[in-house]
Design an enzyme around this catalytic site. Structure first.
Site, mmCIF file in Angstrom:
data_model
loop_
_atom_site.group_PDB
_atom_site.id
_atom_site.type_symbol
_atom_site.label_atom_id
_atom_site.label_comp_id
_atom_site.label_asym_id
_atom_site.label_seq_id
_atom_site.Cartn_x
_atom_site.Cartn_y
_atom_site.Cartn_z
ATOM 1 N N LYS A 94 -20.628 43.462 -35.436
ATOM 2 C CA LYS A 94 -19.765 43.786 -35.416
ATOM 3 C C LYS A 94 -19.770 42.372 -34.449
ATOM 4 C CE LYS A 94 -15.642 45.004 -33.522
ATOM 5 N NZ LYS A 94 -15.302 44.481 -33.944
ATOM 6 N N GLN A 115 -24.626 37.803 -29.272
ATOM 7 C CA GLN A 115 -23.540 38.889 -30.338
ATOM 8 C C GLN A 115 -24.380 40.344 -30.197
ATOM 9 O OE1 GLN A 115 -19.996 37.847 -30.199
ATOM 10 N NE2 GLN A 115 -19.904 40.408 -29.560
ATOM 11 N N LYS A 130 -20.479 37.470 -36.478
ATOM 12 C CA LYS A 130 -20.408 36.706 -35.980
ATOM 13 C C LYS A 130 -19.741 35.843 -37.219
ATOM 14 C CE LYS A 130 -17.869 35.334 -32.263
ATOM 15 N NZ LYS A 130 -17.629 35.915 -31.277
ATOM 16 N N GLY A 169 -11.314 38.872 -33.623
ATOM 17 C CA GLY A 169 -10.970 37.787 -32.744
ATOM 18 C C GLY A 169 -12.037 36.980 -32.478
ATOM 19 N N ASP A 170 -11.329 36.089 -31.866
ATOM 20 C CA ASP A 170 -12.284 35.270 -30.180
ATOM 21 C C ASP A 170 -11.490 33.691 -30.764
ATOM 22 O OD1 ASP A 170 -15.234 34.590 -30.199
ATOM 23 O OD2 ASP A 170 -14.314 32.536 -30.365
ATOM 24 N N THR A 214 -11.554 41.813 -22.580
ATOM 25 C CA THR A 214 -12.959 40.936 -22.303
ATOM 26 C C THR A 214 -12.272 40.124 -20.489
ATOM 27 O OG1 THR A 214 -12.783 40.463 -24.688
ATOM 28 C CG2 THR A 214 -14.053 38.277 -22.889
ATOM 29 N N SER A 381 -13.603 47.116 -28.724
ATOM 30 C CA SER A 381 -13.235 46.968 -29.742
ATOM 31 C C SER A 381 -14.011 48.103 -30.889
ATOM 32 C CB SER A 381 -13.834 45.942 -30.275
ATOM 33 O OG SER A 381 -13.447 44.564 -30.363
HETATM 34 P P1 NDP Z 1 -8.784 30.915 -27.208
HETATM 35 O O1 NDP Z 1 -8.364 30.667 -28.092
HETATM 36 O O2 NDP Z 1 -7.592 32.352 -26.896
HETATM 37 O O3 NDP Z 1 -8.860 30.943 -26.269
HETATM 38 C C1 NDP Z 1 -9.303 29.763 -26.171
HETATM 39 C C2 NDP Z 1 -8.839 28.369 -24.713
HETATM 40 O O4 NDP Z 1 -10.825 27.559 -24.857
HETATM 41 C C3 NDP Z 1 -7.909 27.567 -24.849
HETATM 42 O O5 NDP Z 1 -6.779 27.497 -23.347
HETATM 43 C C4 NDP Z 1 -8.564 26.363 -25.463
HETATM 44 O O6 NDP Z 1 -7.944 25.068 -25.238
HETATM 45 C C5 NDP Z 1 -9.510 26.162 -24.625
HETATM 46 N N1 NDP Z 1 -10.752 25.759 -25.240
HETATM 47 C C6 NDP Z 1 -11.134 25.886 -27.343
HETATM 48 N N2 NDP Z 1 -12.002 24.861 -27.029
HETATM 49 C C7 NDP Z 1 -12.210 24.235 -26.278
HETATM 50 C C8 NDP Z 1 -13.121 23.073 -26.504
HETATM 51 N N3 NDP Z 1 -13.639 22.834 -27.094
HETATM 52 N N4 NDP Z 1 -13.055 22.088 -25.215
HETATM 53 C C9 NDP Z 1 -11.813 22.801 -23.923
HETATM 54 N N5 NDP Z 1 -11.357 23.324 -24.328
HETATM 55 C C10 NDP Z 1 -11.340 24.272 -25.485
HETATM 56 O O7 NDP Z 1 -9.798 32.189 -26.822
HETATM 57 P P2 NDP Z 1 -10.829 33.013 -26.476
HETATM 58 O O8 NDP Z 1 -9.492 33.092 -24.727
HETATM 59 O O9 NDP Z 1 -10.595 34.412 -27.504
HETATM 60 O O10 NDP Z 1 -11.900 32.424 -26.377
HETATM 61 C C11 NDP Z 1 -12.665 31.847 -24.601
HETATM 62 C C12 NDP Z 1 -13.679 32.428 -25.167
HETATM 63 O O11 NDP Z 1 -14.444 33.642 -24.722
HETATM 64 C C13 NDP Z 1 -14.733 32.052 -26.284
HETATM 65 O O12 NDP Z 1 -16.394 31.536 -25.873
HETATM 66 C C14 NDP Z 1 -15.021 33.351 -27.230
HETATM 67 O O13 NDP Z 1 -15.948 33.160 -27.787
HETATM 68 C C15 NDP Z 1 -15.271 33.950 -25.749
HETATM 69 N N6 NDP Z 1 -14.766 35.457 -26.326
HETATM 70 C C16 NDP Z 1 -13.629 35.551 -26.530
HETATM 71 C C17 NDP Z 1 -13.800 37.691 -26.596
HETATM 72 C C18 NDP Z 1 -12.316 37.730 -26.959
HETATM 73 O O14 NDP Z 1 -12.348 39.404 -26.381
HETATM 74 N N7 NDP Z 1 -11.324 36.649 -27.631
HETATM 75 C C19 NDP Z 1 -14.548 38.361 -26.512
HETATM 76 C C20 NDP Z 1 -15.552 37.367 -25.527
HETATM 77 C C21 NDP Z 1 -16.150 36.049 -25.555
HETATM 78 P P3 NDP Z 1 -7.112 24.216 -26.613
HETATM 79 O O15 NDP Z 1 -5.691 25.487 -26.425
HETATM 80 O O16 NDP Z 1 -7.020 22.867 -26.120
HETATM 81 O O17 NDP Z 1 -7.703 24.745 -27.596
HETATM 82 O O1 2IT Z 2 -17.129 36.970 -28.546
HETATM 83 C C1 2IT Z 2 -16.970 38.206 -28.573
HETATM 84 O O2 2IT Z 2 -18.067 39.177 -28.221
HETATM 85 C C2 2IT Z 2 -15.884 38.414 -29.256
HETATM 86 N N1 2IT Z 2 -15.451 37.276 -29.375
HETATM 87 C C3 2IT Z 2 -15.232 40.311 -29.499
HETATM 88 C C4 2IT Z 2 -15.506 40.552 -30.617
HETATM 89 C C5 2IT Z 2 -15.512 42.173 -30.918
HETATM 90 O O3 2IT Z 2 -15.662 42.280 -32.151
HETATM 91 O O4 2IT Z 2 -14.885 42.582 -30.568
#
Ligand code: NDP
Ligand code: 2IT
Length: 449
Positions: A94, A115, A130, A169-170, A214, A381
Site C-alpha cells: 500500500k 511506507q 510506492k 496519490g502522492d 493527511t 486509505s
Molecule cells: P501535491 O502534488 O498536491 O502538492 C505538492 C506541493 O509541494 C506543491 O505545492 C508543490 O509545488 C510542492 N513541491 C513539490 N515538489 C517540490 C519541490 N521539489 N520543491 C519545492 N516544492 C515542491 O502533493 P501532496 O500534497 O500530496 O504531497 C506533499 C508531500 O506530502 C509529499 O512529500 C508527499 O509524499 C507527502 N504525503 C502525501 C500524502 C497524500 O495523501 N497525498 C500522504 C502522506 C505524505 P509545485 O506546484 O511548485 O511543484
Molecule cells: O506517503 C503516503 O503515505 C501517501 N502518499 C499516501 C499513500 C496511500 O496509500 O494512501
C-alpha cells in the site's frame, strides 16, 4: 551529519550503500531508521538471528516499465514508470504514486521504505509499497494527463489488485489522475474492483475524509504533541510549506483548532499573509483553477509574494513542512528554533534533512517525523479499503473520528516506544522502533521468505 550506529547495523548500512549506488534519498531514509534500532536488536535477538533488517532493506519486488504516450501535438513521449513492492508482511502493498520529473528509483525506494513503518504504525493491515513516474503533470492538458494515466495503468494493472497492491496519490497524483487510472483498470480487467486504488472520487467508491486525511492527521498529531506539553494550537502562529493536497488540509485543520497560518509556498516562491492565509482563495487557485500560488497576491493586496523565498525564515511557533523531501535543512531548523518554534509536524515525507532533525531534537522541539505525523493519509486509505470490502460508505464525522483516534494511538505508541528504548520524548526513535517491531514480528512468524 551522521550519528554513530550499532556496529552490526553499520555493516548492514554499508552493504545497502554498495547494493544501491547513487540512490541518496534511499540511503538517507535507511540510515535514519538503522541509527535508532540498536536497542531493539538487543531486546529481540531473534530479529538479528533471522536477518530481519537485511531482509527489510531489500524490496520484495521492483518493477520498472516504459510509459509511451502522445501529447496534444501528436508527438510521442516516453516516460519511465515504477512500482516498488517493498514489504507485504502486514497486508497488501500500500502506498501512493508520485508523478514528478525528479522521480527515479532512489526516490521511490526511499518512499517505499518509509511506507513500511508508517503503515505498520497505523495498526491497520497494510504492507508497504510506492510507485510513480518521472512524468511532469505541470502545464499538461487534461487530455494529455488522461492519455498518460491510461498508458501507465496499461502496464501497472498486471501487478496490482485489491489483495495484492493498492496504489493511491502522492505528489502530482490526486483525484483526477486516480479517476483516469481507475477507469483504465476497469476497462482492461472487466472488473469493478473498487479496492484496487484509494483516493477515488466519492461517486465511485471513494471515502469521505480521504482528501483531507493527511493534512488533518498531521495536525491532529501536532495537537497531541502540544497536549503533552499542556499546550494547544489556540493563538499559535504557524507556517505550512507547499500548497498542494497536504498543505491545504493542514491549513484548514490548524484554522479550525484556533491557530493562524501566515505562510504557504510552492516550488517557485512563498506567500506571507500576516492576516492569516485565506484558504478559500488557495483552494480556488490550486484545486479548481490549477494555478500558481503567486496569483494569491492578485486577490489579497496586503499579502507578500517572495519569489524564490525561504518559508522557514518567517517566524512561527509551529512549522509543518508539507511539500517534499529535504526542504528544511540544518540552517533552517536553527533559524526556526531561534525564532521561537516549539513544534514541527512533517506532513511531507522526509522533509527535514538529518542535520535539521538533529537541531530540533537537541533543542527539545516537539518534532513529529513524517512516518508518524503524515500516516493519517494512508490510514484513511485503509478505511476506504474497508468500506469498499463491505460495500459501505461512512459519514464524514464518523470517518474523521476514526482518523483522529488512529492519530492519537500512533502518538501514544511512539511516545511509549521512545520511553521504552531510553529516548523519552524523541518521536523519531518512537516511530522507527514501534513501526519496525510490528513488521519484524510478522516477518519472524512467516518464516524465511
Ligand atoms: P501535491 O502534488 O498536491 O502538492 C505538492 C506541493 O509541494 C506543491 O505545492 C508543490 O509545488 C510542492 N513541491 C513539490 N515538489 C517540490 C519541490 N521539489 N520543491 C519545492 N516544492 C515542491 O502533493 P501532496 O500534497 O500530496 O504531497 C506533499 C508531500 O506530502 C509529499 O512529500 C508527499 O509524499 C507527502 N504525503 C502525501 C500524502 C497524500 O495523501 N497525498 C500522504 C502522506 C505524505 P509545485 O506546484 O511548485 O511543484
Ligand atoms: O506517503 C503516503 O503515505 C501517501 N502518499 C499516501 C499513500 C496511500 O496509500 O494512501
Amino acid at each position: 551529519m551522521t550519528t554513530k550506529m550499532d556496529v552490526k547495523l553499520e555493516t548492514v548500512y554499508q552493504d545497502v550503500l554498495k547494493r544501491n549506488p547513487g540512490e541518496v534519498e534511499f540511503h538517507q531514509a535507511v540510515r535514519e531508521v538503522l541509527e535508532t534500532l540498536g536497542p531493539v536488536l538487543a531486546k529481540y535477538p531473534e530479529f538479528r538471528d533471522r536477518k530481519i533488517i537485511e531482509r527489510i532493506c531489500e524490496p520484495e519486488r521492483q518493477i520498472i516499465f516504459r510509459v509511451p504516450w502522445q501529447d496534444d501535438r501528436g508527438e510521442v513521449q516516453i516516460n519511465r514508470g515504477f512500482r516498488v513492492q517493498y514489504n507485504s508482511s502486514l497486508g497488501p502493498y500500500k502506498g501512493g504514486l508520485r508523478f514528478h520529473p525528479s522521480v527515479y528509483l532512489g526516490i521511490i525506494k526511499f518512499l517505499g521504505f518509509e511506507q513500511i513503518f508508517k503503515n505498520a504504525l497505523t495498526g491497520l493491515p497494510i504492507g508497504g509499497g510506492k510507485g510513480g513516474s518521472d512524468f511532469d503533470p505541470k502545464g499538461k492538458s487534461d487530455n494529455e494527463v488522461m492519455r498518460f494515466c491510461q498508458s501507465f495503468m496499461t502496464e501497472l494493472m498486471r501487478y496490482i489488485g485489491e489483495h495484492t497492491d493498492v496504489p493511491a496519490g502522492d505528489i502530482g497524483v490526486g483525484g483526477r489522475e486516480i479517476g483516469y487510472m481507475f477507469g483504465q483498470y476497469k476497462r482492461l480487467t472487466s472488473r469493478y474492483e473498487a479496492g484496487v486504488l484509494t483516493g477515488k472520487g466519492l461517486d465511485y467508491g471513494g471515502s469521505l475524509v480521504r482528501t483531507e486525511a493527511t493534512g488533518y492527521g498531521a495536525t491532529f498529531f501536532v495537537k497531541e504533541m502540544l497536549e503533552v506539553r499542556k499546550d494547544s494550537f489556540a493563538g499559535k502562529t504557524c507556517t505550512v510549506s507547499g500548497s498542494g493536497n497536504v498543505a491545504i488540509y493542514t491549513i484548514e485543520k490548524i484554522h479550525q483548532l484556533g491557530g493562524k497560518v501566515v505562510a504557504c509556498s510552492d516550488s517557485n516562491g512563498v506567500i506571507h499573509d500576516d492576516k492569516g492565509i485565506d484558504l478559500d482563495l488557495v483552494k480556488q487557485l490550486k484545486e479548481v483553477e490549477r494555478r500558481r500560488i503567486k496569483d494569491y497576491v492578485e486577490y489579497r493586496k496586503h499579502a507578500r509574494y517572495l519569489p524564490g523565498g525561504n518559508i522557514w525564515e518567517i517566524p512561527c511557533q509551529v512549522a509543518m513542512p508539507s511539500a517534499t523531501q529535504n526542504e528544511l535543512n540544518g540552517k533552517d531548523a536553527a533559524l526556526l528554533v531561534k525564532n521561537g518554534c516549539i513544534a514541527v509536524g512533517e506532513g511531507a515525507n522526509m522533509p527535514t534533512t538529518p542535520e535539521g532533525a538533529k537541531v530540533f531534537l537537541d533543542a527539545k522541539v516537539a518534532y513529529g517525523p513524517g512516518k508518524a505525523a503524515n500516516a493519517g493519509g494512508v490510514a484513511t486509505s485503509a478505511l476506504e479499503m474497508q468500506q469498499n470490502a463491505s460495500r459501505d460508505s461512512w459519514t464524514f464525522d464518523y470517518t474523521e473520528k476514526r482518523l483522529a483516534n488512529i492519530m492519537k494511538n500512533i502518538h501514544q505508541n511512539c511516545w511509549d516506544a521512545a520511553e521504552e528504548f531510553g529516548a523519552k520524548g524523541n518521536y523519531v526513535v518512537g516511530a522507527n522502533t514501534a513501526g519496525f517491531i510490528r513488521v519484524a514480528k510478522a516477518m519472524v512468524a512467516h518464516g524465511l521468505i
